[in-house]
Design a protein around this motif. Sequence first.
Motif, mmCIF file in Angstrom:
data_model
loop_
_atom_site.group_PDB
_atom_site.id
_atom_site.type_symbol
_atom_site.label_atom_id
_atom_site.label_comp_id
_atom_site.label_asym_id
_atom_site.label_seq_id
_atom_site.Cartn_x
_atom_site.Cartn_y
_atom_site.Cartn_z
ATOM 1 N N UNK A 2 0.727 -1.075 0.065
ATOM 2 C CA UNK A 2 0.036 -0.118 0.003
ATOM 3 C C UNK A 2 1.149 1.241 0.242
ATOM 4 N N UNK A 3 1.964 1.148 -0.098
ATOM 5 C CA UNK A 3 3.159 2.275 -0.072
ATOM 6 C C UNK A 3 2.993 3.096 0.961
ATOM 7 N N UNK A 4 2.795 2.471 2.345
ATOM 8 C CA UNK A 4 2.896 3.070 3.481
ATOM 9 C C UNK A 4 3.735 2.348 4.635
ATOM 10 N N UNK A 5 4.822 1.842 4.007
ATOM 11 C CA UNK A 5 5.523 1.060 4.842
ATOM 12 C C UNK A 5 6.395 2.204 5.718
ATOM 13 N N UNK A 6 6.554 3.255 5.584
ATOM 14 C CA UNK A 6 7.292 4.308 6.356
ATOM 15 C C UNK A 6 6.663 4.481 7.758
ATOM 16 N N UNK A 7 5.272 3.853 7.620
ATOM 17 C CA UNK A 7 4.694 4.100 9.084
ATOM 18 C C UNK A 7 5.178 3.238 10.043
ATOM 19 N N UNK A 8 5.422 2.060 9.559
ATOM 20 C CA UNK A 8 6.259 0.996 10.486
ATOM 21 C C UNK A 8 7.510 1.205 11.071
ATOM 22 N N UNK A 9 8.254 1.780 9.645
ATOM 23 C CA UNK A 9 9.564 2.169 9.685
ATOM 24 C C UNK A 9 9.953 3.144 10.962
#
Length: 219
Positions: free
Chosen positions: A114-121
């Motif tokens: 979903x192109x939102x991996x930065x939230x977890x990172x």
Amino acid sequence: PMGSERTEIRKRQMATTPETPAAAQAQLSTGNRGSNACCFCWCCCCSCSCLTVRNQEEERARRTSHELQAEGIPNCEESPAPTLEEVNAWAQSFDKLMLTPAGRNAFREFLRTEFSEENMLFWMACEELKQESNKSVIEEKARLIYEDYISILSPKEVSLDSRVREVINRNMLEPSQHTFDDAQLQIYTLMHRDSYPRFMNSAIYKDLLQSLSEKSIEA
């Protein structure tokens, strides 16, 4: 009669006379312009402006992709394969999903789609910051977190409201392990409310659950 014949001969010679240099140059110029045309438009320079713009955009995209790869996005956490009981527990609450490395890895894989991996990172970086006690290390890690996930210039910027951003800016005057606590909570809540329900209905979760269920039956 002789005069009329001369006149006729002169007309024929003019009709078969080669083009003047100016006319030939004009035709050559027109031909060259035609060879440089693209997008069904005439270009007035040697290098087509449309092609130049397209090349610049492609180069910019390649450069951005290379820069993201060079930044070295962290790999997934090391963890043993999840058990069927653990995977079932993820469906009970978001907290149980986030408590285990295997759960975070599976959820992170979904966020990547979903192109939102930065939230977890970002959440993981905040957790790592909380474990530090050395002041200089805390300041350096806080600076990196800010540049990677808070700065509006970063391609990995997370979505935060203005109030939380103001808190972070004040905290950055003297960074600590808890500089990003409010922001981390906001991103945690965002993942819980927005992404977690879709993860539970995703092929990533369902396929993992089915695979472990089949192995359990075979055993």
